[in-house]
Scaffold this active site. Structure first.
Site, PDB file in Angstrom:
ATOM      1  N   ASN A 194       3.882  70.435   5.048  1.00  0.00           N
ATOM      2  CA  ASN A 194       3.785  71.721   5.738  1.00  0.00           C
ATOM      3  C   ASN A 194       3.805  71.498   7.262  1.00  0.00           C
ATOM      4  O   ASN A 194       4.307  70.471   7.706  1.00  0.00           O
ATOM      5  CB  ASN A 194       2.574  72.522   5.252  1.00  0.00           C
ATOM      6  CG  ASN A 194       2.882  74.009   5.198  1.00  0.00           C
ATOM      7  OD1 ASN A 194       3.374  74.586   6.168  1.00  0.00           O
ATOM      8  ND2 ASN A 194       2.620  74.630   4.065  1.00  0.00           N
ATOM      9  N   ARG A 195       3.264  72.433   8.020  1.00  0.00           N
ATOM     10  CA  ARG A 195       3.538  72.441   9.455  1.00  0.00           C
ATOM     11  C   ARG A 195       2.384  71.951  10.312  1.00  0.00           C
ATOM     12  O   ARG A 195       1.228  72.187   9.984  1.00  0.00           O
ATOM     13  CB  ARG A 195       3.914  73.857   9.882  1.00  0.00           C
ATOM     14  CG  ARG A 195       5.218  74.265   9.224  1.00  0.00           C
ATOM     15  CD  ARG A 195       5.523  75.732   9.347  1.00  0.00           C
ATOM     16  NE  ARG A 195       6.841  76.001   8.765  1.00  0.00           N
ATOM     17  CZ  ARG A 195       7.045  76.179   7.452  1.00  0.00           C
ATOM     18  NH1 ARG A 195       6.046  76.143   6.589  1.00  0.00           N
ATOM     19  NH2 ARG A 195       8.268  76.380   7.001  1.00  0.00           N
TER      20      ARG A 195
ATOM     21  N   HIS B 156       6.839  69.102   7.425  1.00  0.00           N
ATOM     22  CA  HIS B 156       6.952  68.095   6.369  1.00  0.00           C
ATOM     23  C   HIS B 156       7.117  66.668   6.911  1.00  0.00           C
ATOM     24  O   HIS B 156       7.948  65.898   6.439  1.00  0.00           O
ATOM     25  CB  HIS B 156       8.117  68.450   5.437  1.00  0.00           C
ATOM     26  CG  HIS B 156       7.853  69.658   4.566  1.00  0.00           C
ATOM     27  ND1 HIS B 156       6.590  70.049   4.201  1.00  0.00           N
ATOM     28  CD2 HIS B 156       8.708  70.565   3.992  1.00  0.00           C
ATOM     29  CE1 HIS B 156       6.668  71.135   3.427  1.00  0.00           C
ATOM     30  NE2 HIS B 156       7.936  71.478   3.300  1.00  0.00           N
TER      31      HIS B 156
ATOM     32  N   HIS C 265       6.913  68.024  -3.849  1.00  0.00           N
ATOM     33  CA  HIS C 265       7.674  69.246  -3.578  1.00  0.00           C
ATOM     34  C   HIS C 265       8.630  69.597  -4.719  1.00  0.00           C
ATOM     35  O   HIS C 265       9.802  69.901  -4.501  1.00  0.00           O
ATOM     36  CB  HIS C 265       8.442  69.101  -2.261  1.00  0.00           C
ATOM     37  CG  HIS C 265       8.608  70.379  -1.515  1.00  0.00           C
ATOM     38  ND1 HIS C 265       9.255  71.473  -2.048  1.00  0.00           N
ATOM     39  CD2 HIS C 265       8.206  70.758  -0.284  1.00  0.00           C
ATOM     40  CE1 HIS C 265       9.257  72.448  -1.155  1.00  0.00           C
ATOM     41  NE2 HIS C 265       8.615  72.051  -0.074  1.00  0.00           N
TER      42      HIS C 265
ATOM     43  N   TYR D 149      10.335  71.856  -7.594  1.00  0.00           N
ATOM     44  CA  TYR D 149      10.654  73.265  -7.838  1.00  0.00           C
ATOM     45  C   TYR D 149      10.801  73.451  -9.342  1.00  0.00           C
ATOM     46  O   TYR D 149      11.366  72.600 -10.034  1.00  0.00           O
ATOM     47  CB  TYR D 149      11.981  73.653  -7.185  1.00  0.00           C
ATOM     48  CG  TYR D 149      11.981  73.681  -5.684  1.00  0.00           C
ATOM     49  CD1 TYR D 149      11.825  74.870  -4.978  1.00  0.00           C
ATOM     50  CD2 TYR D 149      12.186  72.515  -4.951  1.00  0.00           C
ATOM     51  CE1 TYR D 149      11.863  74.908  -3.586  1.00  0.00           C
ATOM     52  CE2 TYR D 149      12.219  72.538  -3.564  1.00  0.00           C
ATOM     53  CZ  TYR D 149      12.062  73.736  -2.891  1.00  0.00           C
ATOM     54  OH  TYR D 149      12.098  73.766  -1.514  1.00  0.00           O
TER      55      TYR D 149
ATOM     56  N   ASP E   7       6.118  82.439   0.915  1.00  0.00           N
ATOM     57  CA  ASP E   7       6.055  81.129   1.565  1.00  0.00           C
ATOM     58  C   ASP E   7       4.692  81.079   2.254  1.00  0.00           C
ATOM     59  O   ASP E   7       4.595  81.148   3.472  1.00  0.00           O
ATOM     60  CB  ASP E   7       7.212  80.976   2.571  1.00  0.00           C
ATOM     61  CG  ASP E   7       7.392  79.537   3.021  1.00  0.00           C
ATOM     62  OD1 ASP E   7       6.620  78.677   2.566  1.00  0.00           O
ATOM     63  OD2 ASP E   7       8.297  79.277   3.836  1.00  0.00           O
TER      64      ASP E   7
ATOM     65  N   GLN F  95       0.631  75.824  -1.426  1.00  0.00           N
ATOM     66  CA  GLN F  95       1.738  76.554  -0.803  1.00  0.00           C
ATOM     67  C   GLN F  95       2.613  77.064  -1.938  1.00  0.00           C
ATOM     68  O   GLN F  95       3.090  76.283  -2.773  1.00  0.00           O
ATOM     69  CB  GLN F  95       2.547  75.637   0.126  1.00  0.00           C
ATOM     70  CG  GLN F  95       3.659  76.352   0.887  1.00  0.00           C
ATOM     71  CD  GLN F  95       3.173  77.102   2.124  1.00  0.00           C
ATOM     72  OE1 GLN F  95       2.039  76.941   2.544  1.00  0.00           O
ATOM     73  NE2 GLN F  95       4.026  77.926   2.707  1.00  0.00           N
TER      74      GLN F  95
ATOM     75  N   GLU G  36       2.997  73.799  -4.203  1.00  0.00           N
ATOM     76  CA  GLU G  36       2.709  72.527  -3.543  1.00  0.00           C
ATOM     77  C   GLU G  36       1.213  72.393  -3.295  1.00  0.00           C
ATOM     78  O   GLU G  36       0.663  73.121  -2.472  1.00  0.00           O
ATOM     79  CB  GLU G  36       3.449  72.461  -2.201  1.00  0.00           C
ATOM     80  CG  GLU G  36       4.928  72.760  -2.280  1.00  0.00           C
ATOM     81  CD  GLU G  36       5.467  73.283  -0.954  1.00  0.00           C
ATOM     82  OE1 GLU G  36       5.126  72.735   0.107  1.00  0.00           O
ATOM     83  OE2 GLU G  36       6.229  74.265  -0.971  1.00  0.00           O
TER      84      GLU G  36
HETATM   85  C1  GAL Z   1       8.156  74.620   2.001  1.00  0.00           C
HETATM   86  C2  GAL Z   1       7.921  75.374   3.265  1.00  0.00           C
HETATM   87  C3  GAL Z   1       9.131  76.243   3.477  1.00  0.00           C
HETATM   88  C4  GAL Z   1      10.387  75.396   3.558  1.00  0.00           C
HETATM   89  C5  GAL Z   1      10.449  74.483   2.342  1.00  0.00           C
HETATM   90  C6  GAL Z   1      11.562  73.480   2.417  1.00  0.00           C
HETATM   91  O1  GAL Z   1       7.054  73.813   1.695  1.00  0.00           O
HETATM   92  O2  GAL Z   1       6.732  76.132   3.209  1.00  0.00           O
HETATM   93  O3  GAL Z   1       8.971  77.041   4.639  1.00  0.00           O
HETATM   94  O4  GAL Z   1      10.372  74.644   4.732  1.00  0.00           O
HETATM   95  O5  GAL Z   1       9.271  73.786   2.165  1.00  0.00           O
HETATM   96  O6  GAL Z   1      12.802  74.073   2.245  1.00  0.00           O
END
Ligand code: GAL
Length: 304
Positions: A67-68, A93, A162, A164, A218, A248, A268
């Site tokens: 994350n940020r 990330h 990460h 999906y 998000d 997340q 996440e």
């Molecule tokens: C998530 C993030 C999104 C985007 C994604 C990667 O974890 O919250 O904003 O960056 O990863 O595509």
């Protein structure tokens, strides 16, 4: 049972039980597919090349900080650590030279695969030499991930997986039913940096009972115990349990063909985004000599 194969030029491991088949490659210690009773529910690209040309972090281990980090800097032991920025003014990330592009060392250990990565001092700006270890274990319908880390100087460490998912296998995930037992949701600014406030998980953020996702998310949910979420679609239930403090929930990715937009959702397990700049958030500090350990368990079962 664990087998070794190849995915493109990369070593890949297959972990298998009666219900579950999970493939993990050494590039990014990335899960390249999860099949539950023969159906692909954890997404992966067709070829190894695809992982190098997309930036969805699909299935990868993200580090050092998932994350940020707002402004790409944070205080540590009375000085400021400056990181390279890869999303506007912020670091996403772990920064530009991200861990999903690193080749990890993989070994079979009994019923597990253990991946290790040595991240040198100053890697993407982060202090300390950090040795990260990620163990994948499949038992019955469950995939367990154990995250560990050791550093030789004080630093921050906040990895995630990460992956999906698409529990129907294809199509939009917006009709997936989701439950997230949350104490709140982090308020964020337009760049998705937390303001520091925790809002009640109400209205569109109320996932206290299973209900269709319905729109894009998000957002970081503050967890209320170890059950991070429950998702149901296409006759499959996924539950996620973890000792990370936040989740997340992300639906907005364009993962590329053949998934399209909303073709997968990411759940996440994480520290709070931007934790190093918020002394009142659970700390992501990893002190020299301290051992980092967190887990996440993804369990699949049949749903009516
Ligand atoms: C998530 C993030 C999104 C985007 C994604 C990667 O974890 O919250 O904003 O960056 O990863 O595509």
């Amino acid at each position: 049972m664990v087998k070794t194969t190849k995915f493109g030029t990369y070593r890949q491991f297959i972990l298998e039980s009666e219900e579950l088949r999970v493939s993990v490659m050494e590039l990014g210690a990335t899960v390249t597919g999860v099949d539950y009773r023969g159906k692909r529910v954890g997404l992966g690209y067709e070829s190894a090349e695809d992982y190098l040309t997309h930036d969805a972090y699909l299935g990868a281990i993200v580090g050092r900080f998932a994350n940020r980090i707002g402004g790409g800097s944070f205080p540590l032991n009375g000085r400021r650590v400056e990181l390279p920025r890869n999303e506007g003014a912020n670091t996403l990330h772990g920064g530009p030279d991200s861990w999903d592009r690193r080749v990890w060392q993989g070994h079979i250990e009994g019923e597990s695969v253990l991946f290790t990565l040595v991240s040198p001092a100053g890697d993407n700006g982060f202090p300390g030499r950090l040795t990260a270890a990620v163990r994948y274990t499949v038992t019955g319908g469950a995939l367990r991930i154990d995250f560990e880390g050791d550093a030789d100087a004080d630093t921050v460490f906040a990895p995630t997986s990460h992956m999906y998912f698409n529990l129907r296998g294809t199509g939009s995930v917006l009709d997936t039913h989701m439950r997230i037992p949350a104490r709140g949701v982090l308020e964020v600014d337009e760049a998705l940096i937390p303001t520091g406030r925790v809002l009640p998980a109400e209205g569109a953020f109320d996932f206290s009972g299973l209900r269709p996702v319905g729109q894009n998310y998000d957002h970081a949910f503050v967890l209320d115990g170890s059950r991070a979420c429950e998702a149901v679609c296409g006759g499959v239930r996924l539950t996620l349990d973890t000792d990370f403090p936040a989740l997340q929930f992300y639906t907005g990715a364009f993962l590329g063909e053949p998934f399209g937009e909303n073709g997968g959702f990411a759940v996440e397990p994480e520290f709070y985004p931007d934790a190093p700049n918020h002394p009142d958030f659970p700390s992501a500090l990893l002190r020299a000599g301290e051992h980092f350990r967190r887990y996440a368990v993804y369990s699949f079962s049949d749903a009516e």
